[in-house]
Design an enzyme around this catalytic site. Structure first.
Site, PDB file in Angstrom:
ATOM      1  N   GLU A 110       3.058   0.940  -3.978  1.00  0.00           N
ATOM      2  CA  GLU A 110       2.933   0.137  -5.203  1.00  0.00           C
ATOM      3  C   GLU A 110       3.610   0.964  -6.289  1.00  0.00           C
ATOM      4  O   GLU A 110       3.048   1.944  -6.771  1.00  0.00           O
ATOM      5  CB  GLU A 110       1.446  -0.116  -5.469  1.00  0.00           C
ATOM      6  CG  GLU A 110       1.184  -1.288  -6.363  1.00  0.00           C
ATOM      7  CD  GLU A 110       1.133  -0.863  -7.809  1.00  0.00           C
ATOM      8  OE1 GLU A 110       2.181  -0.985  -8.474  1.00  0.00           O
ATOM      9  OE2 GLU A 110       0.084  -0.407  -8.250  1.00  0.00           O
TER      10      GLU A 110
ATOM     11  N   ARG B 297      -9.343   0.347  -4.909  1.00  0.00           N
ATOM     12  CA  ARG B 297      -8.491  -0.726  -4.361  1.00  0.00           C
ATOM     13  C   ARG B 297      -7.931  -0.345  -2.986  1.00  0.00           C
ATOM     14  O   ARG B 297      -7.765  -1.205  -2.116  1.00  0.00           O
ATOM     15  CB  ARG B 297      -7.351  -1.006  -5.355  1.00  0.00           C
ATOM     16  CG  ARG B 297      -6.499  -2.178  -4.998  1.00  0.00           C
ATOM     17  CD  ARG B 297      -5.793  -2.735  -6.201  1.00  0.00           C
ATOM     18  NE  ARG B 297      -4.566  -2.033  -6.520  1.00  0.00           N
ATOM     19  CZ  ARG B 297      -3.814  -2.307  -7.606  1.00  0.00           C
ATOM     20  NH1 ARG B 297      -4.188  -3.224  -8.463  1.00  0.00           N
ATOM     21  NH2 ARG B 297      -2.711  -1.650  -7.813  1.00  0.00           N
TER      22      ARG B 297
ATOM     23  N   SER C 280      -4.486  -8.900 -13.056  1.00  0.00           N
ATOM     24  CA  SER C 280      -5.091  -8.102 -11.978  1.00  0.00           C
ATOM     25  C   SER C 280      -6.541  -8.499 -11.698  1.00  0.00           C
ATOM     26  O   SER C 280      -7.310  -8.724 -12.635  1.00  0.00           O
ATOM     27  CB  SER C 280      -5.063  -6.626 -12.358  1.00  0.00           C
ATOM     28  OG  SER C 280      -3.767  -6.243 -12.705  1.00  0.00           O
TER      29      SER C 280
ATOM     30  N   THR D   1       8.590   4.903  -8.729  1.00  0.00           N
ATOM     31  CA  THR D   1       9.537   4.528  -7.677  1.00  0.00           C
ATOM     32  C   THR D   1      10.227   5.778  -7.141  1.00  0.00           C
ATOM     33  O   THR D   1      10.471   5.913  -5.936  1.00  0.00           O
ATOM     34  CB  THR D   1      10.566   3.532  -8.241  1.00  0.00           C
ATOM     35  OG1 THR D   1       9.846   2.400  -8.736  1.00  0.00           O
ATOM     36  CG2 THR D   1      11.553   3.064  -7.186  1.00  0.00           C
TER      37      THR D   1
ATOM     38  N   ARG E  31      -2.434  -2.261 -23.058  1.00  0.00           N
ATOM     39  CA  ARG E  31      -3.457  -1.808 -22.119  1.00  0.00           C
ATOM     40  C   ARG E  31      -3.090  -0.380 -21.684  1.00  0.00           C
ATOM     41  O   ARG E  31      -1.934  -0.114 -21.320  1.00  0.00           O
ATOM     42  CB  ARG E  31      -3.446  -2.765 -20.925  1.00  0.00           C
ATOM     43  CG  ARG E  31      -4.384  -2.397 -19.808  1.00  0.00           C
ATOM     44  CD  ARG E  31      -4.187  -3.382 -18.661  1.00  0.00           C
ATOM     45  NE  ARG E  31      -5.062  -3.110 -17.559  1.00  0.00           N
ATOM     46  CZ  ARG E  31      -4.734  -3.331 -16.293  1.00  0.00           C
ATOM     47  NH1 ARG E  31      -3.561  -3.848 -15.973  1.00  0.00           N
ATOM     48  NH2 ARG E  31      -5.589  -3.073 -15.324  1.00  0.00           N
TER      49      ARG E  31
ATOM     50  N   LYS F 293      -5.425  12.140  -2.235  1.00  0.00           N
ATOM     51  CA  LYS F 293      -4.853  13.184  -3.090  1.00  0.00           C
ATOM     52  C   LYS F 293      -4.629  12.534  -4.455  1.00  0.00           C
ATOM     53  O   LYS F 293      -3.654  11.826  -4.676  1.00  0.00           O
ATOM     54  CB  LYS F 293      -3.529  13.675  -2.497  1.00  0.00           C
ATOM     55  CG  LYS F 293      -3.201  15.106  -2.780  1.00  0.00           C
ATOM     56  CD  LYS F 293      -2.748  15.468  -4.151  1.00  0.00           C
ATOM     57  CE  LYS F 293      -1.369  15.184  -4.619  1.00  0.00           C
ATOM     58  NZ  LYS F 293      -1.279  15.266  -6.095  1.00  0.00           N
ATOM     59  N   PRO F 294      -5.561  12.778  -5.393  1.00  0.00           N
ATOM     60  CA  PRO F 294      -5.375  12.181  -6.724  1.00  0.00           C
ATOM     61  C   PRO F 294      -4.308  12.936  -7.508  1.00  0.00           C
ATOM     62  O   PRO F 294      -3.987  14.083  -7.178  1.00  0.00           O
ATOM     63  CB  PRO F 294      -6.750  12.362  -7.375  1.00  0.00           C
ATOM     64  CG  PRO F 294      -7.359  13.535  -6.684  1.00  0.00           C
ATOM     65  CD  PRO F 294      -6.792  13.581  -5.292  1.00  0.00           C
TER      66      PRO F 294
ATOM     67  N   CYS G  33       1.944  -0.071 -14.570  1.00  0.00           N
ATOM     68  CA  CYS G  33       3.141  -0.571 -13.867  1.00  0.00           C
ATOM     69  C   CYS G  33       3.350  -2.058 -14.156  1.00  0.00           C
ATOM     70  O   CYS G  33       4.482  -2.540 -14.118  1.00  0.00           O
ATOM     71  CB  CYS G  33       3.000  -0.398 -12.366  1.00  0.00           C
ATOM     72  SG  CYS G  33       2.595   1.255 -11.896  1.00  0.00           S
TER      73      CYS G  33
ATOM     74  N   GLY H  48       2.452   4.822  -7.673  1.00  0.00           N
ATOM     75  CA  GLY H  48       3.073   5.764  -8.594  1.00  0.00           C
ATOM     76  C   GLY H  48       4.512   5.376  -8.856  1.00  0.00           C
ATOM     77  O   GLY H  48       4.903   4.217  -8.660  1.00  0.00           O
TER      78      GLY H  48
ATOM     79  N   GLY I 238       7.846   7.447  -4.822  1.00  0.00           N
ATOM     80  CA  GLY I 238       7.629   6.525  -3.701  1.00  0.00           C
ATOM     81  C   GLY I 238       8.762   6.610  -2.683  1.00  0.00           C
ATOM     82  O   GLY I 238       8.529   6.580  -1.467  1.00  0.00           O
TER      83      GLY I 238
ATOM     84  N   GLU J 142      11.772   1.592 -17.413  1.00  0.00           N
ATOM     85  CA  GLU J 142      10.334   1.393 -17.580  1.00  0.00           C
ATOM     86  C   GLU J 142       9.854   2.357 -18.679  1.00  0.00           C
ATOM     87  O   GLU J 142      10.066   3.569 -18.585  1.00  0.00           O
ATOM     88  CB  GLU J 142       9.608   1.677 -16.254  1.00  0.00           C
ATOM     89  CG  GLU J 142       8.174   1.231 -16.262  1.00  0.00           C
ATOM     90  CD  GLU J 142       7.452   1.510 -14.936  1.00  0.00           C
ATOM     91  OE1 GLU J 142       7.927   2.360 -14.152  1.00  0.00           O
ATOM     92  OE2 GLU J 142       6.415   0.878 -14.693  1.00  0.00           O
TER      93      GLU J 142
HETATM   94  C1  SIN Z   1      -0.833  -0.153 -12.273  1.00  0.00           C
HETATM   95  O1  SIN Z   1      -0.358  -0.178 -13.369  1.00  0.00           O
HETATM   96  O2  SIN Z   1      -0.347   0.537 -11.400  1.00  0.00           O
HETATM   97  C2  SIN Z   1      -2.058  -0.917 -11.890  1.00  0.00           C
HETATM   98  C3  SIN Z   1      -2.474  -1.868 -12.899  1.00  0.00           C
HETATM   99  C4  SIN Z   1      -3.483  -2.872 -12.382  1.00  0.00           C
HETATM  100  O3  SIN Z   1      -4.029  -2.726 -11.305  1.00  0.00           O
HETATM  101  O4  SIN Z   1      -3.716  -3.833 -13.096  1.00  0.00           O
END
Ligand code: SIN
Length: 508
Positions: free
Chosen positions: A274, A181, A467, A254, A302, A196-197, A308, A252, A257, A407
């Protein structure tokens, strides 16, 4: 139950074959087209969350390696930025095609390192790969404007130019889709990157780079550096502050971020963030409850709730509360099957690691100690492994419980009652997060009112999954800055340039 809407029907044989498909595993990082060790030669292990056993090792890179990768991306940018949109589109489409040929291999690696059921890994693969396909098309539609000029002898030209090297920092919950993405979009725009994963899931990123190499992505356009938690801060600093970096794109928490945003601020870098969500899932009396609960299962379970955009607060109208809870409980019991991702039939895997599992367990325990009622679940599922937690439904949750506002990021659904539409809105909006929200109603006016009044970047009316590559994905408030997917996701990686052509009058 398929927690992602793709054709993932699979028999036992296919599961067994996929289970053996780990031959694309890499143990080196990727800088400037070379597969490399850390300059320190240090490595760290990647664990399978289902078993906590190592599945591979990767380089434990530090600030020096990060700098080397940024330099390579900066050098490659000089050429990549001048390729035509058509050329970039071809490269992206080739990458898409080669990934597609390796669908089962990528999914097997996703399951091995992220723990998700193979059916969900295939779903994530299809979702993620669709971004490469979409951005291959979008690359050819990044256009500028000529706007009407206030001066008779001058012309105004507006163009979009690639902003440079993008630092891409990706999470463990969607290790493939979050790379495609971001990287699909930035490459379409003409940028280059350093990825950087997450230290929990570096292997999928290395596979994506390997397939990009096979697809002919020029050296230096994509670089992948891997580092353990110990080196994350030093690497992150380079990725946010090196003068050659034009943008930091992060998905990732907040919490992290905000740190990256602060680091990037010193160089006034562009950020695309995001971040965490706290999605309300609001059910009005007109909703079809059987359908709504099926959508609730998708929105909640899911990736074992580690999304997120996952439904975090079920707000149910008082008139249908008891019926909704009964159906929800029965469907969780009938449809959610816990187990290691390679188990046929499993559709809810482990949490990513022990820390995450402990965090979820402690949220439930605290709520229960303050009076919340467990309808189903409510404890670890240690028979599968140390990181498994039962699919859980809680009612009687009150604002003084952490789980009411935090969360959850786990397979725990929390239901509360509301009396009126205004009250539902007030509860839903009473958060600093603003990513996704879900509303179930057959009242058209109510659907429009909710769409307008909900303070979230995304509102799904009568659906549990929103999504896709085509719509803009992103949040407001503390859920982030910028959009991913759609043409807006590509524009994030461009600078707008205004050129004034003067002296057009004859004789000048
Ligand atoms: C996410 O949870 O950060 C992404 C989920 C998605 O792209 O549907």
């Amino acid at each position: 139950m398929e927690l992602i809407r793709v054709n993932t029907s699979m028999n036992l044989n296919k599961f067994l074959i996929l289970n053996r498909r780990l031959h694309l595993l890499k143990s080196k990082a990727y800088i400037n087209g070379d597969w490399v060790n850390a300059q320190s030669n240090k490595t760290f292990s990647v664990l399978d969350p289902s078993t906590d056993k190592p599945i591979g090792t990767v380089p434990d890179m530090d600030a020096t390696d990060a700098k080397r990768a940024v330099d390579a991306a900066a050098e490659a940018f000089k050429t990549w930025r001048n390729t035509t949109a058509k050329e970039r589109s071809y490269v992206l489409r080739r990458w898409f095609g080669i990934c597609k040929e390796n669908r089962d291999n990528v999914a097997a690696i996703l399951t091995a390192e992220a723990g998700k059921p193979l059916s969900e890994s295939l779903g994530e693969f299809d979702y993620g790969n669709a971004f490469l396909e979409f951005f291959a098309d979008t690359a050819r539609h990044i256009n500028g404007e000529i706007v009407s000029s206030p001066w008779p002898n001058k012309q105004i030209l507006i163009t979009r130019q690639p902003l440079g090297v993008v630092s891409v920092i990706t999470p463990w919950n969607f290790p493939y889709a979050m790379i495609t993405r971001k990287v699909g979009a930035l490459m379409a725009a003409g940028c280059t990157c350093v990825i950087k994963p997450s230290e929990d899931t570096p292997l999928t990123a290395l596979v994506a780079a390997q397939l990009a190499e096979q697809a002919g992505v020029p050296k230096g356009v994509i670089n992948v550096i891997t580092s353990s938690r110990e080196n994350a801060a030093a690497v992150g600093k380079v990725m946010c502050q090196d003068p050659n970096v034009g943008c930091v794109s992060f998905t990732g928490s907040t919490f992290v971020g905000k740190i990256l945003y602060g680091l990037a601020a010193s160089g006034v870098k562009r950020v695309a963030l995001e971040l965490g969500g706290n999605a309300p899932f609001i059910v009005f009396p007109s909703a079809d409850l059987e359908y709504t609960v099926d959508q609730a299962l998708l929105a909640k379970f899911r990736n074992a709730g580690q999304a997120c955009v996952g439904a975090n607060r079920f707000l149910i109208h008082k008139d249908v509360f008891d019926e909704f809870v009964t159906i929800f409980k029965n469907k969780i019991s009938a449809k959610i099957k816990l187990g290691p991702g390679t188990n046929p039939g499993a559709n809810c895997g482990p949490l990513i690691n022990a820390t995450q599992a402990k965090m979820v367990a402690s949220l439930v325990d605290e709520a229960v100690s303050k009076g919340a009622k467990v309808e189903i679940g409510g404890k670890y599922a240690k028979q599968f492994g140390t990181n498994f937690y039962e699919a859980t439904l809680l009612v009687g949750v009150k604002p003084d419980m952490k789980i009411y506002s935090q969360e959850i990021f786990g397979p725990v659904a929390v239901c509360s009652k509301f009396n009126t539409e205004d009250e539902a809105l007030q509860i839903a909006n009473n958060t600093r997060s603003g990513l996704a929200s879900y509303v179930f109603t057959k009242d058209l006016g109510q659907a429009f009112r909710m769409s307008r009044e909900l303070e979230f970047g995304m509102v799904a009316i009568n659906d549990g999954i929103l999504s896709a590559p085509e719509p803009p994905f992103g949040g407001i408030k503390e859920s982030g800055i910028g959009r991913e997917g759609s043409r807006h996701g590509v524009e994030e990686y461009t600078d707008i340039k205004y050129t004034l052509f003067s002296g057009l009058a004859k004789g000048m």
